[in-house]
Each structure stands twice: as structure tokens, then as C-alpha cells.
Write a protein that holds these residues in place. Structure first.
Motif, PDB file in Angstrom:
ATOM      1  N   HIS A  49     -10.624   1.289  -3.316  1.00  0.00           N
ATOM      2  CA  HIS A  49     -10.901  -0.137  -3.477  1.00  0.00           C
ATOM      3  C   HIS A  49     -11.689  -0.370  -4.764  1.00  0.00           C
ATOM      4  CE1 HIS A  49     -11.322  -4.289  -2.240  1.00  0.00           C
ATOM      5  NE2 HIS A  49     -12.560  -4.210  -2.695  1.00  0.00           N
ATOM      6  N   GLY A  50     -11.243  -1.331  -5.529  1.00  0.00           N
ATOM      7  CA  GLY A  50     -11.893  -1.636  -6.805  1.00  0.00           C
ATOM      8  C   GLY A  50     -11.372  -0.775  -7.940  1.00  0.00           C
ATOM      9  N   LEU A  51     -10.543   0.219  -7.629  1.00  0.00           N
ATOM     10  CA  LEU A  51      -9.946   1.085  -8.638  1.00  0.00           C
ATOM     11  C   LEU A  51      -8.439   0.843  -8.665  1.00  0.00           C
ATOM     12  CD1 LEU A  51     -11.998   4.272  -7.708  1.00  0.00           C
ATOM     13  CD2 LEU A  51     -12.365   2.766  -9.673  1.00  0.00           C
ATOM     14  N   GLU A  52      -7.697   1.542  -7.807  1.00  0.00           N
ATOM     15  CA  GLU A  52      -6.247   1.335  -7.731  1.00  0.00           C
ATOM     16  C   GLU A  52      -5.898   0.041  -7.004  1.00  0.00           C
ATOM     17  OE1 GLU A  52      -3.909   4.586  -6.263  1.00  0.00           O
ATOM     18  OE2 GLU A  52      -5.198   6.060  -7.223  1.00  0.00           O
ATOM     19  N   VAL A  53      -6.738  -0.347  -6.073  1.00  0.00           N
ATOM     20  CA  VAL A  53      -6.503  -1.542  -5.260  1.00  0.00           C
ATOM     21  C   VAL A  53      -7.628  -2.535  -5.511  1.00  0.00           C
ATOM     22  CG1 VAL A  53      -6.223  -2.442  -2.922  1.00  0.00           C
ATOM     23  CG2 VAL A  53      -5.406  -0.143  -3.487  1.00  0.00           C
ATOM     24  N   LEU A  54      -7.257  -3.755  -5.900  1.00  0.00           N
ATOM     25  CA  LEU A  54      -8.270  -4.778  -6.167  1.00  0.00           C
ATOM     26  C   LEU A  54      -8.517  -5.674  -4.964  1.00  0.00           C
ATOM     27  CD1 LEU A  54      -7.292  -5.682  -9.827  1.00  0.00           C
ATOM     28  CD2 LEU A  54      -8.902  -3.960  -8.983  1.00  0.00           C
ATOM     29  N   ASN A  64       0.878   8.421   4.653  1.00  0.00           N
ATOM     30  CA  ASN A  64      -0.309   8.211   5.483  1.00  0.00           C
ATOM     31  C   ASN A  64      -1.590   8.619   4.757  1.00  0.00           C
ATOM     32  OD1 ASN A  64       0.531   7.057   8.156  1.00  0.00           O
ATOM     33  ND2 ASN A  64       1.968   8.753   8.000  1.00  0.00           N
ATOM     34  N   ARG A  65      -1.516   9.661   3.933  1.00  0.00           N
ATOM     35  CA  ARG A  65      -2.676  10.035   3.101  1.00  0.00           C
ATOM     36  C   ARG A  65      -3.016   8.896   2.146  1.00  0.00           C
ATOM     37  NH1 ARG A  65      -2.635  11.213  -1.818  1.00  0.00           N
ATOM     38  NH2 ARG A  65      -0.450  11.803  -1.856  1.00  0.00           N
ATOM     39  N   GLU A  66      -1.987   8.359   1.469  1.00  0.00           N
ATOM     40  CA  GLU A  66      -2.197   7.249   0.536  1.00  0.00           C
ATOM     41  C   GLU A  66      -2.782   6.020   1.239  1.00  0.00           C
ATOM     42  OE1 GLU A  66      -1.781   6.508  -2.787  1.00  0.00           O
ATOM     43  OE2 GLU A  66      -1.479   8.626  -3.233  1.00  0.00           O
ATOM     44  N   LEU A  67      -2.272   5.724   2.435  1.00  0.00           N
ATOM     45  CA  LEU A  67      -2.787   4.572   3.178  1.00  0.00           C
ATOM     46  C   LEU A  67      -4.270   4.754   3.493  1.00  0.00           C
ATOM     47  CD1 LEU A  67       0.170   3.793   5.616  1.00  0.00           C
ATOM     48  CD2 LEU A  67      -0.411   2.643   3.464  1.00  0.00           C
ATOM     49  N   GLY A  68      -4.661   5.964   3.852  1.00  0.00           N
ATOM     50  CA  GLY A  68      -6.073   6.230   4.111  1.00  0.00           C
ATOM     51  C   GLY A  68      -6.929   6.013   2.876  1.00  0.00           C
ATOM     52  N   GLU A  69      -6.440   6.447   1.715  1.00  0.00           N
ATOM     53  CA  GLU A  69      -7.193   6.293   0.468  1.00  0.00           C
ATOM     54  C   GLU A  69      -7.306   4.833   0.052  1.00  0.00           C
ATOM     55  OE1 GLU A  69      -5.155   8.740  -2.381  1.00  0.00           O
ATOM     56  OE2 GLU A  69      -5.690  10.600  -1.351  1.00  0.00           O
ATOM     57  N   GLU A  70      -6.236   4.066   0.267  1.00  0.00           N
ATOM     58  CA  GLU A  70      -6.216   2.679  -0.202  1.00  0.00           C
ATOM     59  C   GLU A  70      -6.745   1.677   0.815  1.00  0.00           C
ATOM     60  OE1 GLU A  70      -2.331   1.716  -1.675  1.00  0.00           O
ATOM     61  OE2 GLU A  70      -2.454   3.198  -3.280  1.00  0.00           O
ATOM     62  N   LEU A  71      -6.625   1.998   2.110  1.00  0.00           N
ATOM     63  CA  LEU A  71      -6.989   1.033   3.145  1.00  0.00           C
ATOM     64  C   LEU A  71      -8.222   1.428   3.944  1.00  0.00           C
ATOM     65  CD1 LEU A  71      -3.403   0.254   4.491  1.00  0.00           C
ATOM     66  CD2 LEU A  71      -4.721  -1.007   2.758  1.00  0.00           C
ATOM     67  N   MET A 106     -10.596  -5.752   7.128  1.00  0.00           N
ATOM     68  CA  MET A 106     -12.056  -5.698   7.090  1.00  0.00           C
ATOM     69  C   MET A 106     -12.573  -4.392   6.503  1.00  0.00           C
ATOM     70  SD  MET A 106     -12.904  -7.609  10.680  1.00  0.00           S
ATOM     71  CE  MET A 106     -14.663  -7.450  10.485  1.00  0.00           C
ATOM     72  N   GLY A 107     -11.862  -3.287   6.757  1.00  0.00           N
ATOM     73  CA  GLY A 107     -12.326  -1.990   6.276  1.00  0.00           C
ATOM     74  C   GLY A 107     -11.895  -1.636   4.870  1.00  0.00           C
ATOM     75  N   ALA A 108     -10.883  -2.327   4.349  1.00  0.00           N
ATOM     76  CA  ALA A 108     -10.338  -1.980   3.031  1.00  0.00           C
ATOM     77  C   ALA A 108     -11.374  -1.982   1.906  1.00  0.00           C
ATOM     78  CB  ALA A 108      -9.159  -2.895   2.690  1.00  0.00           C
ATOM     79  N   PRO A 109     -12.341  -2.906   1.876  1.00  0.00           N
ATOM     80  CA  PRO A 109     -13.331  -2.862   0.786  1.00  0.00           C
ATOM     81  C   PRO A 109     -14.174  -1.592   0.753  1.00  0.00           C
ATOM     82  CG  PRO A 109     -13.305  -5.036   1.791  1.00  0.00           C
ATOM     83  CD  PRO A 109     -12.459  -4.131   2.671  1.00  0.00           C
ATOM     84  N   PRO A 142       0.825  -1.206   0.000  1.00  0.00           N
ATOM     85  CA  PRO A 142       0.000   0.000   0.000  1.00  0.00           C
ATOM     86  C   PRO A 142       0.862   1.261   0.000  1.00  0.00           C
ATOM     87  CG  PRO A 142      -0.693  -1.533   1.726  1.00  0.00           C
ATOM     88  CD  PRO A 142       0.585  -2.054   1.162  1.00  0.00           C
ATOM     89  N   GLY A 143       0.386   2.268  -0.684  1.00  0.00           N
ATOM     90  CA  GLY A 143       1.092   3.548  -0.766  1.00  0.00           C
ATOM     91  C   GLY A 143       0.968   4.115  -2.159  1.00  0.00           C
TER      92      GLY A 143
END
Length: 195
Positions: A133-138, A74-81, A125-128, A58-59
């Protein structure tokens, strides 16, 4: 790490305006679980399936004009996770390495962050519900840090996947240096550290 040279952080931060900075974090937690009631899991390590079908951490890209590398990470982690990433903060103390590639002109900064298993499970559990999610992170995946009796299943099979940039090498270096594998097991893996 093939095609990339290792840099000290201070050198990486002074490369100039033609360089982009990407920060990624390996999140991990002690895991007392047993696979099939007999194979110790030891640690849970998170990676993600990216939009391009490759595994990575992640990042993402950060802009130094917006603050520190860690602020951007940390901003990226919030967006992805998602929201669970707000329960912890990756700090400069979590920094491990920087590598630069000449084409494209990108510096990859790598961090590792020790979490509790509860924090890591909350991230999973929260990542979806995360923005990306579903865009940059599958999706997220745990790295199997064990080798099955056949000598292939587990980590050796996992390492046969396709990884982005030097994520595979970052993973191997981190699990070895942090002592996340059974003592002596790294030497017995019979895996190449080249892609």
C-alpha cells in the motif's frame, strides 16, 4: 481485446520460458445497499489505483517455478491487500480467461472471486496496512455498477478512466457474464468495449 489474443489456459501455460505470467482477480460480493435510498448497488466490485495512475485488478507477476498460478496470485493478493486476503483463496475454479500480448511477451490470467460483503469490507479496511500500500497500490475503489438518470454518472463515467492492459475489457466481460448488472442494463449503457 485490442492487441491481445485469447488463449486456452493449457496453451498459455505451454508458451515457453520467454513468456511472463501475470494473474489478477476481480473480488466481488453481493451488496444489498441503496445509493441515495433508491439506486440498488447489487454488487460491490473492487479495483485498485495502481502506482502508474491506472486502474487495474489486484495481482501481479507470478513465477511458475514457485508453484501454480493460483499460489502466485494468492501471494500477490496478500502483499497488495493485506491480512484479510488470508480469509479466502482464489482457486483454479475461479479462473475466467487468459490473454497474450506479443510486446512485451506477457500472458494475463484473469480470475473472479465471489466473497461475502463482510470479507470484501475487511479487505477494504485492511488494505492500507498491506505491504504494497502506498507503493504498488495507491488505494482500492469500488466500481459503480449503476447508471444515474443523466445516463453518464456511475459506470459510464467510471469506464472513462484509464485502465492497465485489458482490465477494462475484463471488467465489462465479467460483470456481463456473471450477471452483476440489472437485466438489460448492459445494452443500454451505450459504451464501447474498445479502449
Amino acid at each position: 481485446m485490442a492487441g491481445m489474443r485469447r488463449l486456452e489456459l493449457a496453451e498459455a501455460l505451454h508458451l515457453g520460458p520467454g513468456w511472463r505470467h501475470a494473474c489478477h482477480a476481480m473480488l466481488y460480493a453481493p451488496d444489498p445497499g441503496l445509493l441515495f435510498g433508491r439506486i440498488p448497488l447489487r454488487y460491490a466490485v473492487l479495483m485498485q489505483m495502481r502506482f502508474d495512475g491506472r486502474l487495474g485488478f489486484p495481482g501481479g507477476f507470478v513465477d511458475l517455478r514457485d508453484g501454480s498460478l493460483e499460489d502466485g496470485l494468492n501471494r500477490e493478493l496478500g502483499e497488495e491487500l493485506g491480512e484479510a486476503a488470508a480469509a479466502f483463496r482464489v482457486e483454479r475454479a475461479d479462473y475466467r480467461s487468459s490473454h497474450a500480448g506479443s510486446q512485451p511477451r506477457v500472458v494475463a490470467h484473469f480470475y473472479t472471486k465471489l466473497l461475502t460483503l463482510e470479507q470484501l469490507t475487511a479487505v477494504e479496511m485492511g488494505a492500507p496496512r498491506a505491504r504494497d500500500h502506498g507503493l504498488e497500490v495507491l488505494g482500492l475503489v469500488r466500481v459503480p455498477l449503476y447508471t444515474l438518470r443523466d445516463g453518464v454518472g456511475g459506470l459510464p463515467a467510471f469506464l472513462e478512466n484509464t485502465f492497465i492492459g485489458n482490465a477494462r475489457e475484463q471488467l465489462l466481460e465479467a460483470v456481463q457474464n456473471l450477471g452483476l448488472l440489472e437485466p438489460g442494463s448492459f445494452a443500454h449503457l451505450k459504451i464501447s468495449t474498445s479502449p
